[in-house]
Each structure stands twice: as C-alpha cells, then as structure tokens.
Design a protein around this motif. Sequence first.
Motif, PDB file in Angstrom:
ATOM      1  N   VAL A  73       0.869  -1.176   0.000  1.00  0.00           N
ATOM      2  CA  VAL A  73       0.000   0.000   0.000  1.00  0.00           C
ATOM      3  C   VAL A  73       0.906   1.225   0.000  1.00  0.00           C
ATOM      4  O   VAL A  73       2.113   1.107   0.191  1.00  0.00           O
ATOM      5  N   GLU A  74       0.314   2.383  -0.213  1.00  0.00           N
ATOM      6  CA  GLU A  74       1.109   3.597  -0.089  1.00  0.00           C
ATOM      7  C   GLU A  74       0.632   4.361   1.146  1.00  0.00           C
ATOM      8  O   GLU A  74      -0.561   4.636   1.296  1.00  0.00           O
ATOM      9  N   THR A  75       1.577   4.665   2.028  1.00  0.00           N
ATOM     10  CA  THR A  75       1.215   5.253   3.314  1.00  0.00           C
ATOM     11  C   THR A  75       1.377   6.773   3.290  1.00  0.00           C
ATOM     12  O   THR A  75       2.436   7.295   2.946  1.00  0.00           O
ATOM     13  N   ILE A  76       0.305   7.454   3.653  1.00  0.00           N
ATOM     14  CA  ILE A  76       0.294   8.914   3.738  1.00  0.00           C
ATOM     15  C   ILE A  76       0.621   9.280   5.182  1.00  0.00           C
ATOM     16  O   ILE A  76       0.055   8.687   6.099  1.00  0.00           O
ATOM     17  N   PRO A  77       1.527  10.250   5.401  1.00  0.00           N
ATOM     18  CA  PRO A  77       1.877  10.565   6.793  1.00  0.00           C
ATOM     19  C   PRO A  77       0.675  11.063   7.606  1.00  0.00           C
ATOM     20  O   PRO A  77      -0.206  11.726   7.062  1.00  0.00           O
ATOM     21  N   PHE A  78       0.665  10.739   8.884  1.00  0.00           N
ATOM     22  CA  PHE A  78      -0.398  11.221   9.774  1.00  0.00           C
ATOM     23  C   PHE A  78      -0.348  12.754   9.825  1.00  0.00           C
ATOM     24  O   PHE A  78       0.728  13.334   9.928  1.00  0.00           O
ATOM     25  N   PRO A  79      -1.487  13.431   9.748  1.00  0.00           N
ATOM     26  CA  PRO A  79      -1.498  14.903   9.750  1.00  0.00           C
ATOM     27  C   PRO A  79      -1.298  15.488  11.147  1.00  0.00           C
ATOM     28  O   PRO A  79      -2.218  16.046  11.740  1.00  0.00           O
TER      29      PRO A  79
END
Length: 411
Positions: A162-168
């Motif tokens: 999967v591609e992980t988006i950083p936590f905001p």
Amino acid sequence: MSSVWHPFTQHGLQEPIPCVVRGEGAVLHTTDGRRVIDAISSWWVTTHGHAHPRIAAAIRVQAGRLDQMIFAGWTHEPAEEVAAGLRAIMPASLTRVFFSDSGSTSVEVALKMALGYWLARGDARHRILVMEHGYHGDTIGAMSVGQRGVFNRAYAPLLFDVETIPFPAAGAEQATFDALDRACAAGAAAFIVEPLVLGAGGMLFYSADVLRRMRDICARHGVLFIADEVMTGWGRTGTLLACEQAGVEPDILCLSKGLTGGALPLAVTMASEPIFEAHWSTDRAKMFFHSSSYTANPIACAAAAANLAIWREEPVLARVARLGAAQAARLATVDGIRNPRVLGTIAAFEIGAGEGYLSDRAPRLMVAFRERDVLLRPLGDTLYVMPPYCIGDDDLDRVYSAISEVLARHR
Ligand SMILES: *Cc1c(COP(=O)(O)O)cnc(C)c1O
C-alpha cells in the motif's frame, strides 16, 4: 485449567483472566462478586450500555421467530428495516447497504468493492492509499491497509503493498496533503482512513478541516474515499458519524461495533450508487463476489434495528455531549500526563516517556486498574477512557480516582 486461547493475550505471562457473568449499563459483574466499571465500552462496542432492555428484547423476539437464513437471493424483514433505517440517517449519497459480520470484514468488503469499481470501468487499479498509524482490523486485507508493526510482523510477507500517507500531526498537515495529492495523481483505487480519530494507533486526533481537505483531494483525482467509522461511528466523536463534523460524504463507509449497540456482531459497508452500478450487469461474472454464512443474521439485524430505534427516539447525542463534558472536567484533574485530549465521548492522554506498545507498563497498569474494579486497557503509552454513554457520574469519578491513584504509584 481453561482451554480457551484469548485474543491479544500472552498466556505465557499467566495474565489472570477474570470471568464475567452479567453486564448492566456500564458495569460488568464477575463470578467472584466484583462490580467492574467498563471504562472502554468492552473494546469500543457498547454504546447504550450492556444488556440494554430494548436491544435485549428485540433479540429475544427475533430468536424465536427467525434465527438465521441464507442472504444470497433471499431477504428478511430485520435486514430491510436496518437498511432503510441506515438510509434515513446516513449520508444521502450512500444508497446501498452490504452486510457482513465484523469491522474487519466490512473493510475487506470496502476494498473489494473499490477494486471491482475500477475493473468495471475498464481502468483496473489496485493501489490502496492508507494513513500512517491506521488500524482497520486483523484479517489479511485489513492488516495490509493498517500500520505495520509487531502485531503483524509474522505475516508481513503476505500483506499487499500500500502507499502510506503521513499522519497529519498538528502543524505538519501540509505534508499529508502533498503526499496524498501526489499518490492520487499517480493513480490509486482508493484512500481508506479513520475519520478524526485513529483508534488503535493511539487515539490520535486530527481536525475536521484536515478530513475535509483530504476528501477534496481524493474527489479531485477521482480516487474513492473509504471512511472506516467502525470505531468513530455511532456518536463516539460527538456526532453520529465523525465525517459529519467535516461535512464529508465518503464513497464507501464501514460501520460495525456500535451498529447493534454492541450487543451482537454485525457490520455494514455502505456504498454510493456508482459503486453499486459498476457491479450491476446482466452478466453473472460481474456480480459482487462476497458472502459469509452469517451475512445479515436476522437476530443481529433485529439488534441493529433496535439500536436505530433508540437513535431515533431517545436523546442519544445529548447523552454523548453530557459524557464529553463530564470526561473533560475530570481529565483536567489528572496530574503529570501529556497531551490530554477529548473528542465526543473519548478522553485520552499519554503517560511515561514513549516506551512503546510492548513495554510492560501498560499490562501492569491494566492489572492495577483491575484490582480497583476498573476495566481500562492502555494502548502502549496512551491511556484512554471511552465508556458506554449511560455511565453515571459516580462511576466516572471512580474511574478517574483509580487513574490518579494508579498513575501516582506506577509512574
Ligand atoms: C475495531 C476496528 C476494526 C475491526 O473491527 P472488528 O470487528 O474487530 O473486526 C476496523 N476498523 C477500525 C477503525 C476499528 O476500530
């Protein structure tokens, strides 16, 4: 000597396993006569309280009428009632209701729907975008879209990429938006996210504005937006859905835990019309290939219908607001903690200096709380209180005095 193998339990440490005989409201009664306050809603499922009379009565009646039946090509009244009830209160664009039996399966279904949607459009896409620290369940697909770590290391080679988006994180939201925008532009099937609160990741909160902007980025690129409200749904964050606070309507919505008020296992994956239409055909090879034996079990559906009636007829959101205020007032009295925060019915904070999930402080604290007849289960360094909405002020006081006492001793 019991033969039961318990979940998320290290039997080698001989953790004592208390036995509960009865639940009532926010309280569990054990075989040895203890009255234990369930301060985590039995792992986030119990909303209106244990053995709720309206839900218990609905289960009793349905069990004597129709207990279980095949749901492929057949239907029954409790399922129809639940679907209609959900349609009336959930976002208007979510026109279709697919039943399953747990949060994990509702996520598996959501992912399969998203892939089926793209395949039917002649643009097969398989890349799923996820958020750092996310949790979506413990089956292989659900683990694949969740945070990798000690929980799933043994299975890592089987988990899909999967591609992980950083936590905001506060102040670093732009990095999240940029990463999401780039990943969407590169072509993705869907983005799956827990709205406003990442539960198992440590009760991490982010703002409604961030949620709104992430949804907008996905919409701009035509990437499906999957809201996993398995934990956040049913009032937990102060509104029926967390998405409401951001004015967001997802393409796919996962609900479970509080769907039956926490009484029986049931889940739904709600989908917008284009996702249903993508699977609509006169070709049997294009149907949605998912089912489990207990799909839309009638007794579980009767419990969900009773939960929906409670939401329609009782002031549930007022109870949620009362609990939120009560939590905030008490949390303010706890000394020596980091990052105290409250959203809806959830209060959370950090203790210690970041030893991580496997540090033995969390289990030691759990035992110390149990000795004080309070059921709390820290998530690593994060301690949170998330009781059923009916908890009384006295019991909430007991929870917070146990917290202050235990923290003073175990810091
Ligand atoms: C608990 C949870 C799940 C998994 O639900 P189960 O019923 O335990 O399979 C999925 N997503 C979120 C956000 C959860 O909190």
